[in-house]
Scaffold this motif. Structure first.
Motif, mmCIF file in Angstrom:
data_model
loop_
_atom_site.group_PDB
_atom_site.id
_atom_site.type_symbol
_atom_site.label_atom_id
_atom_site.label_comp_id
_atom_site.label_asym_id
_atom_site.label_seq_id
_atom_site.Cartn_x
_atom_site.Cartn_y
_atom_site.Cartn_z
ATOM 1 N N MET A 1 0.847 -1.211 0.000
ATOM 2 C CA MET A 1 0.000 0.000 0.000
ATOM 3 C C MET A 1 0.879 1.257 0.000
ATOM 4 N N LYS A 2 0.462 2.252 -0.783
ATOM 5 C CA LYS A 2 1.207 3.520 -0.818
ATOM 6 C C LYS A 2 1.178 4.196 0.545
ATOM 7 N N LYS A 3 2.175 5.077 0.794
ATOM 8 C CA LYS A 3 2.197 5.800 2.058
ATOM 9 C C LYS A 3 1.100 6.871 2.040
ATOM 10 N N ILE A 4 0.343 6.946 3.112
ATOM 11 C CA ILE A 4 -0.752 7.902 3.202
ATOM 12 C C ILE A 4 -0.490 8.866 4.358
ATOM 13 N N LYS A 5 -0.508 10.147 4.053
ATOM 14 C CA LYS A 5 -0.296 11.163 5.101
ATOM 15 C C LYS A 5 -1.648 11.519 5.736
ATOM 16 N N THR A 6 -1.701 11.499 7.062
ATOM 17 C CA THR A 6 -2.976 11.812 7.732
ATOM 18 C C THR A 6 -3.331 13.293 7.576
ATOM 19 N N LEU A 7 -4.557 13.535 7.175
ATOM 20 C CA LEU A 7 -5.045 14.913 7.111
ATOM 21 C C LEU A 7 -6.040 15.146 8.256
ATOM 22 N N ILE A 8 -6.946 14.181 8.457
ATOM 23 C CA ILE A 8 -7.923 14.289 9.548
ATOM 24 C C ILE A 8 -7.900 12.957 10.311
ATOM 25 N N SER A 9 -7.582 13.028 11.584
ATOM 26 C CA SER A 9 -7.425 11.802 12.379
ATOM 27 C C SER A 9 -8.782 11.164 12.694
ATOM 28 N N SER A 10 -8.740 9.885 13.059
ATOM 29 C CA SER A 10 -9.997 9.201 13.393
ATOM 30 C C SER A 10 -10.598 9.791 14.669
ATOM 31 N N PHE A 11 -9.767 10.311 15.553
ATOM 32 C CA PHE A 11 -10.265 10.957 16.776
ATOM 33 C C PHE A 11 -11.100 12.199 16.419
ATOM 34 N N LYS A 12 -10.564 12.999 15.497
ATOM 35 C CA LYS A 12 -11.284 14.211 15.071
ATOM 36 C C LYS A 12 -12.588 13.841 14.369
ATOM 37 N N ILE A 13 -12.538 12.786 13.551
ATOM 38 C CA ILE A 13 -13.742 12.359 12.826
ATOM 39 C C ILE A 13 -14.814 11.914 13.819
ATOM 40 N N LYS A 14 -14.394 11.137 14.808
ATOM 41 C CA LYS A 14 -15.343 10.618 15.796
ATOM 42 C C LYS A 14 -16.063 11.754 16.529
ATOM 43 N N ASN A 15 -15.294 12.758 16.960
ATOM 44 C CA ASN A 15 -15.902 13.904 17.638
ATOM 45 C C ASN A 15 -16.895 14.629 16.738
ATOM 46 N N LYS A 16 -16.506 14.762 15.480
ATOM 47 C CA LYS A 16 -17.366 15.479 14.531
ATOM 48 C C LYS A 16 -18.646 14.697 14.265
ATOM 49 N N VAL A 17 -18.522 13.383 14.132
ATOM 50 C CA VAL A 17 -19.697 12.532 13.908
ATOM 51 C C VAL A 17 -20.693 12.707 15.068
ATOM 52 N N ASN A 18 -20.179 12.699 16.288
ATOM 53 C CA ASN A 18 -21.048 12.881 17.460
ATOM 54 C C ASN A 18 -21.773 14.224 17.413
ATOM 55 N N LYS A 19 -21.034 15.256 16.999
ATOM 56 C CA LYS A 19 -21.603 16.606 16.947
ATOM 57 C C LYS A 19 -22.711 16.691 15.875
#
Ligand code: IMP
Ligand code: MG
Length: 169
Positions: A1-19
């Motif tokens: 798999m190619k190297k992927i640079k994180t732009l939005i972490s799963s922690f940030k996504i989780k908080n946003k989903v809750n909101k």
């Protein structure tokens, strides 16, 4: 798999989903909510959102495609339609990303034509680019610059959808 640079972490996504889900719970309390997941990209985001809903709702799916590789073809290919009769329903379209807005405009117009009571848009990501036509995004998670992202449902040629974060190739 190619190297992927994180732009939005799963922690940030989780908080946003809750909101976002919290807001949907308030806004759709006394409505006849039909969640429509715009496949395939929205599969992860949508399944996380619905598990945070504490209101009654139904779910259906529509499948469209416009991207090839990292470029939009500019045309929408209609692959699969919803099954539930949308007439009179309060539709919430759930999408992974709004780029030019072509896909969401097309799908929204379709449900308006089919006499839905209301049609709102919820997208995890909104790209800061010129839209194809004016489009109201009712709920969004993150705004990003014009770069190609993968993960959390988003693909590059069908791959990377399972990454738990959003990254840039
Ligand atoms: P639009 O119709 O130009 O708004 O493009 C929306 C669709 O293109 C999304 O549903 C995605 O499937 C795809 N898309 C747009 N930008 C990206 C991206 O950065 N990564 C992966 N897919 C994308
Ligand atoms: Mg999509």
């Amino acid at each position: 798999m190619k190297k992927i640079k994180t732009l939005i972490s799963s922690f940030k996504i989780k908080n946003k989903v809750n909101k976002i889900a919290g807001q949907i719970n308030k806004d759709y309390k006394n409505k006849d909510l039909l969640v429509v997941s715009v496949l395939s990209g929205s599969v992860v985001f949508c399944s996380d959102i619905i598990r945070k809903l504490d209101i009654d709702f139904e779910i259906d799916f529509i499948r469209v495609k416009s991207y090839k590789g990292k470029k939009s073809s500019g045309k929408i290919k209609f692959l699969c339609d919803t099954v539930i009769d949308v007439k009179g329903k309060d539709i919430l379209l759930i999408e992974d990303i709004c780029d030019s807005g072509r896909t969401l405009s097309y799908v929204k117009d379709l449900f308006i034509k089919r006499k839905a009571n209301s049609v709102k848009i919820c997208t995890l990501i909104n790209k800061k680019v010129e839209k194809f036509k004016q489009i109201k995004i009712d709920y969004f998670g993150f705004e990003i610059d014009n770069e190609f992202v993968v993960g959390y449902g988003l693909d590059y040629n069908g791959k990377y959808r399972g990454l738990p974060y959003i990254g840039v190739i």
